[in-house]
Design a protein around this motif. Sequence first.
Motif, short mmCIF file in Angstrom:
data_model
loop_
_atom_site.label_atom_id
_atom_site.label_comp_id
_atom_site.label_asym_id
_atom_site.label_seq_id
_atom_site.Cartn_x
_atom_site.Cartn_y
_atom_site.Cartn_z
N LEU A 188 1.08 -1.35 -0.59
CA LEU A 188 0.33 -0.12 -0.11
C LEU A 188 0.51 1.49 -0.12
O LEU A 188 1.09 1.97 -0.63
CB LEU A 188 -1.03 -0.18 1.10
CG LEU A 188 -1.98 -0.97 1.08
CD1 LEU A 188 -3.04 -0.75 2.48
CD2 LEU A 188 -3.14 -0.40 -0.15
N ALA A 189 1.71 1.38 0.85
CA ALA A 189 2.96 2.41 0.87
C ALA A 189 3.18 2.61 -0.44
O ALA A 189 3.29 3.89 -1.08
CB ALA A 189 3.95 2.17 2.08
N THR A 190 3.99 1.90 -0.74
CA THR A 190 4.38 2.28 -2.76
C THR A 190 3.13 2.23 -3.56
O THR A 190 2.90 3.43 -4.59
CB THR A 190 5.20 0.61 -2.37
OG1 THR A 190 6.10 -0.01 -2.23
CG2 THR A 190 6.16 0.94 -4.13
N LEU A 191 2.23 1.65 -3.04
CA LEU A 191 1.11 1.99 -3.96
C LEU A 191 0.43 3.91 -4.05
O LEU A 191 0.41 4.05 -4.66
CB LEU A 191 -0.14 1.40 -4.07
CG LEU A 191 -1.34 1.41 -4.89
CD1 LEU A 191 -1.39 1.01 -6.67
CD2 LEU A 191 -2.84 0.67 -4.06
N VAL A 192 0.96 4.30 -3.24
CA VAL A 192 1.05 5.08 -2.55
C VAL A 192 1.86 6.11 -2.74
O VAL A 192 1.70 7.19 -3.97
CB VAL A 192 -0.20 5.73 -0.92
CG1 VAL A 192 0.05 7.23 -0.63
CG2 VAL A 192 -1.03 5.04 -0.92
N GLY A 229 16.66 -5.52 -15.16
CA GLY A 229 17.07 -5.12 -16.21
C GLY A 229 17.18 -3.89 -17.09
O GLY A 229 16.71 -2.53 -16.22
N THR A 230 16.54 -4.39 -18.09
CA THR A 230 16.01 -2.79 -19.20
C THR A 230 14.84 -2.38 -19.18
O THR A 230 14.70 -1.10 -19.75
CB THR A 230 16.59 -2.99 -21.13
OG1 THR A 230 15.61 -4.58 -21.01
CG2 THR A 230 18.11 -3.15 -20.89
N ALA A 231 13.81 -3.35 -18.01
CA ALA A 231 12.60 -2.52 -18.38
C ALA A 231 12.55 -1.49 -18.19
O ALA A 231 13.26 -0.59 -16.69
CB ALA A 231 11.33 -3.32 -17.68
N ALA A 232 11.48 -0.79 -17.84
CA ALA A 232 11.17 0.88 -17.15
C ALA A 232 10.17 0.62 -15.90
O ALA A 232 9.68 -0.27 -16.14
CB ALA A 232 10.75 1.93 -18.36
N MET A 233 11.17 1.39 -14.69
CA MET A 233 9.95 1.05 -13.47
C MET A 233 9.04 2.12 -13.90
O MET A 233 8.53 2.65 -14.22
CB MET A 233 10.58 1.09 -12.32
CG MET A 233 10.12 1.87 -10.89
SD MET A 233 9.68 -0.12 -10.25
CE MET A 233 10.96 -0.55 -10.07
N ASN A 234 7.94 0.92 -13.06
CA ASN A 234 6.70 2.38 -13.41
C ASN A 234 5.23 2.05 -11.93
O ASN A 234 5.98 0.51 -11.65
CB ASN A 234 5.05 1.65 -14.39
CG ASN A 234 5.23 0.29 -14.70
OD1 ASN A 234 5.04 -1.25 -13.38
ND2 ASN A 234 5.71 0.10 -15.99
N VAL A 235 4.78 1.91 -11.19
CA VAL A 235 4.10 1.58 -10.38
C VAL A 235 3.73 0.02 -10.61
O VAL A 235 3.22 0.09 -8.76
CB VAL A 235 2.39 2.23 -10.07
CG1 VAL A 235 1.73 1.94 -11.05
CG2 VAL A 235 1.86 2.40 -8.99
N GLY A 236 3.31 -0.79 -11.21
CA GLY A 236 3.00 -2.48 -11.48
C GLY A 236 4.02 -2.53 -11.06
O GLY A 236 3.75 -3.26 -9.88
N TRP A 237 5.41 -2.65 -11.64
CA TRP A 237 6.18 -3.40 -10.95
C TRP A 237 6.61 -2.56 -9.52
O TRP A 237 7.57 -3.38 -8.52
CB TRP A 237 7.90 -3.09 -11.87
CG TRP A 237 7.62 -3.17 -13.77
CD1 TRP A 237 7.84 -2.55 -14.69
CD2 TRP A 237 7.06 -4.86 -14.26
NE1 TRP A 237 7.58 -3.68 -15.71
CE2 TRP A 237 7.81 -4.68 -15.12
CE3 TRP A 237 7.33 -5.72 -13.53
CZ2 TRP A 237 6.45 -5.90 -16.05
CZ3 TRP A 237 6.62 -7.28 -13.78
CH2 TRP A 237 6.65 -7.10 -15.48
N ALA A 238 6.69 -1.25 -9.16
CA ALA A 238 7.32 -1.07 -8.05
C ALA A 238 6.24 -1.43 -6.73
O ALA A 238 6.48 -2.80 -5.82
CB ALA A 238 6.62 0.57 -7.97
N VAL A 239 5.31 -1.55 -7.04
CA VAL A 239 4.04 -2.83 -6.26
C VAL A 239 4.30 -4.01 -6.02
O VAL A 239 4.51 -4.56 -4.90
CB VAL A 239 2.42 -2.56 -6.48
CG1 VAL A 239 1.80 -2.82 -5.76
CG2 VAL A 239 2.09 -0.91 -5.88
N LEU A 240 4.12 -4.75 -7.60
CA LEU A 240 4.21 -6.18 -7.37
C LEU A 240 6.15 -5.95 -6.35
O LEU A 240 6.67 -7.27 -6.02
CB LEU A 240 5.06 -6.24 -8.82
CG LEU A 240 5.19 -7.72 -8.97
CD1 LEU A 240 4.16 -8.91 -8.54
CD2 LEU A 240 6.08 -7.99 -10.46
N TYR A 241 6.86 -5.29 -6.90
CA TYR A 241 8.35 -5.63 -5.97
C TYR A 241 8.63 -5.51 -4.60
O TYR A 241 8.94 -6.67 -4.03
CB TYR A 241 9.03 -4.61 -6.62
CG TYR A 241 11.12 -4.97 -5.83
CD1 TYR A 241 11.38 -5.27 -6.06
CD2 TYR A 241 10.84 -4.11 -4.11
CE1 TYR A 241 13.06 -5.74 -5.06
CE2 TYR A 241 12.29 -4.45 -3.81
CZ TYR A 241 13.32 -5.33 -4.48
OH TYR A 241 14.48 -5.49 -4.10
#
Length: 197
Positions: free
Chosen positions: A51-55, A132-144
């Motif tokens: 939740l914290a990452t999502l916000v 890797g080379t993929a750009a970070m976005n909110v989806g990857w951030a919340v998944l991580y």
Amino acid sequence: MSTFIAIVLAAVLTNNFITNKTYGICPFLGVSKKTSSALGMGVAVTVVMALATLVTYPIYTYVMVPLGFDFLEIIFFIFIIASLVQMLEMIIKKISPPLYNAMGVYLPLITTNCAVLGVTELVIGDMSAIIGTAAMNVGWAVLYAFFAGIGFTLVMIIMSGLREKLNYYKTPKALTGFPTAMVTACFICMAFMVFTI
């Protein structure tokens, strides 16, 4: 698909917040005496991390950086995390009073848990080594963040299981309690080092 697998493996095993980064040691040693409370703490930390990452990620990326307030990230992040923990504390107190009592002082301490703040800081930083080379976005951030919480929970449960098992063995008086917990924690960290090689 390779990015997804890289994030999951990095968050749970390779860059585990307890065994690799040594974040969240206070609840790791304090709440891991019983498996039920360790599981509850792990789930609570996982929820707060996600939740914290999502916000925080969208607020940082789309509000703070364009306005030039990115230097205040830690203050904003701690405020957001504290608010989320207070809401979670009220929910746990209402839904499961025994879990609330078992967590005791450690539930409010999630606010200052460096693992929660660490994941919010890590995902806005340089994650290229992980994804890797993929750009970070909110989806990857919340998944991580979610899988970092799963890794946190996994280590908490392993530690609590070992501590419960050790209660059945006679140990020298000088090693009873905290010293045994520290030795156990060291062995767990060494076991997780296998994944970083």
